[in-house]
Design a protein around this motif. Sequence first.
Motif, short mmCIF file in Angstrom:
data_model
loop_
_atom_site.label_atom_id
_atom_site.label_comp_id
_atom_site.label_asym_id
_atom_site.label_seq_id
_atom_site.Cartn_x
_atom_site.Cartn_y
_atom_site.Cartn_z
N ALA A 33 0.83 -1.20 0.00
CA ALA A 33 0.00 0.00 0.00
C ALA A 33 0.87 1.26 0.00
CB ALA A 33 -0.94 0.00 1.21
N LEU A 34 1.97 1.22 0.76
CA LEU A 34 2.88 2.36 0.79
C LEU A 34 3.50 2.59 -0.58
CD1 LEU A 34 4.38 4.52 2.44
CD2 LEU A 34 6.13 2.79 2.91
N LEU A 35 3.91 1.54 -1.26
CA LEU A 35 4.48 1.68 -2.60
C LEU A 35 3.45 2.21 -3.59
CD1 LEU A 35 6.69 -1.53 -2.87
CD2 LEU A 35 7.46 0.83 -2.70
N GLU A 36 2.21 1.75 -3.48
CA GLU A 36 1.16 2.25 -4.37
C GLU A 36 0.89 3.73 -4.10
OE1 GLU A 36 -2.15 -0.35 -3.80
OE2 GLU A 36 -1.22 -2.01 -4.88
N ASP A 37 0.88 4.11 -2.83
CA ASP A 37 0.67 5.52 -2.48
C ASP A 37 1.83 6.38 -3.00
OD1 ASP A 37 -1.69 4.91 -1.25
OD2 ASP A 37 -0.88 5.01 0.80
N GLY A 38 3.04 5.85 -2.90
CA GLY A 38 4.20 6.57 -3.43
C GLY A 38 4.11 6.74 -4.92
N LYS A 39 3.67 5.69 -5.61
CA LYS A 39 3.52 5.77 -7.07
C LYS A 39 2.45 6.80 -7.43
CE LYS A 39 2.33 2.97 -11.09
NZ LYS A 39 1.82 1.69 -11.57
N THR A 40 1.34 6.79 -6.71
CA THR A 40 0.28 7.76 -6.96
C THR A 40 0.78 9.18 -6.72
OG1 THR A 40 -1.38 6.14 -6.28
CG2 THR A 40 -2.06 8.45 -6.30
N TYR A 41 1.56 9.36 -5.64
CA TYR A 41 2.12 10.68 -5.35
C TYR A 41 3.04 11.14 -6.46
CZ TYR A 41 5.17 14.21 -3.38
OH TYR A 41 5.89 15.35 -3.19
N LEU A 42 3.92 10.27 -6.94
CA LEU A 42 4.84 10.64 -8.00
C LEU A 42 4.11 11.00 -9.29
CD1 LEU A 42 7.79 8.13 -7.49
CD2 LEU A 42 7.76 10.59 -7.02
N GLU A 43 3.06 10.25 -9.61
CA GLU A 43 2.27 10.56 -10.81
C GLU A 43 1.60 11.92 -10.68
OE1 GLU A 43 -0.32 7.21 -11.07
OE2 GLU A 43 1.17 5.93 -12.05
N ALA A 44 1.04 12.19 -9.49
CA ALA A 44 0.39 13.49 -9.26
C ALA A 44 1.41 14.62 -9.32
CB ALA A 44 -0.33 13.49 -7.93
N GLU A 45 2.58 14.40 -8.75
CA GLU A 45 3.63 15.43 -8.76
C GLU A 45 4.10 15.68 -10.19
OE1 GLU A 45 6.15 18.30 -7.18
OE2 GLU A 45 4.50 17.24 -6.23
N ALA A 46 4.27 14.64 -10.98
CA ALA A 46 4.69 14.81 -12.37
C ALA A 46 3.64 15.59 -13.16
CB ALA A 46 4.94 13.45 -13.02
N ALA A 47 2.36 15.29 -12.95
CA ALA A 47 1.30 16.02 -13.64
C ALA A 47 1.28 17.49 -13.22
CB ALA A 47 -0.05 15.37 -13.36
N TYR A 48 1.50 17.73 -11.93
CA TYR A 48 1.52 19.11 -11.43
C TYR A 48 2.68 19.88 -12.05
CZ TYR A 48 2.52 22.96 -8.27
OH TYR A 48 2.81 24.19 -7.76
N GLN A 49 3.88 19.28 -12.06
CA GLN A 49 5.05 19.96 -12.61
C GLN A 49 4.88 20.21 -14.11
OE1 GLN A 49 7.27 21.40 -10.87
NE2 GLN A 49 6.82 20.46 -8.90
N LYS A 50 4.24 19.26 -14.81
CA LYS A 50 4.00 19.44 -16.24
C LYS A 50 3.06 20.61 -16.48
CE LYS A 50 2.39 16.97 -20.32
NZ LYS A 50 1.84 15.72 -20.85
N SER A 51 1.98 20.71 -15.70
CA SER A 51 1.05 21.82 -15.88
C SER A 51 1.71 23.14 -15.48
CB SER A 51 -0.24 21.60 -15.10
OG SER A 51 -0.07 21.87 -13.74
N ARG A 52 2.55 23.11 -14.45
CA ARG A 52 3.24 24.33 -14.03
C ARG A 52 4.23 24.78 -15.10
NH1 ARG A 52 6.70 25.14 -8.53
NH2 ARG A 52 8.30 24.09 -9.74
N ALA A 53 4.92 23.84 -15.73
CA ALA A 53 5.86 24.19 -16.80
C ALA A 53 5.11 24.80 -17.99
CB ALA A 53 6.64 22.96 -17.24
N GLY A 54 3.94 24.26 -18.31
CA GLY A 54 3.14 24.84 -19.39
C GLY A 54 2.69 26.25 -19.06
#
Length: 133
Positions: A33-54
């Motif tokens: 569950a911790l690994l899945e939460d970490g993966k979800t966090y990384l995906e959300a962070e990547a999406a946030y950084q991509k939108s911020r870069a745009g």
Amino acid sequence: MHDEPLPPGQDGQESPGADQARSGTSLTDDLVALLEDGKTYLEAEAAYQKSRAGFVADKGKWGIVHGLAAFALVHIALIGLVVGVVIALSRFLTIWGATAAVTGVLLLGGYLFARSAIRHFKEAGASFGDDSP
């Protein structure tokens, strides 16, 4: 103070695995569950950084466009000022004399600024020189 009943166990104390037995989870399940939460966090962070870069790219693009427009307008205004000074001085000097005077002052100012720029660049370049004594 709350008077809540103690959970079942011997003398009011639970055995070490009692909580796991009640919840039905194990350490492996918690780690998954911790690994899945970490993966979800990384995906959300990547999406946030991509939108911020745009967002930054869009704002930067329009900042450059507006900066270039401002530079063009200031440049045209300075050309108008130079023409006005030549016209104003032509009453006291001939038109050729006024043109020569304004051109001479501008060239002298350009020369002084160029010398200052070269000095600053040399000082900056010297800071990258050999540091050994």
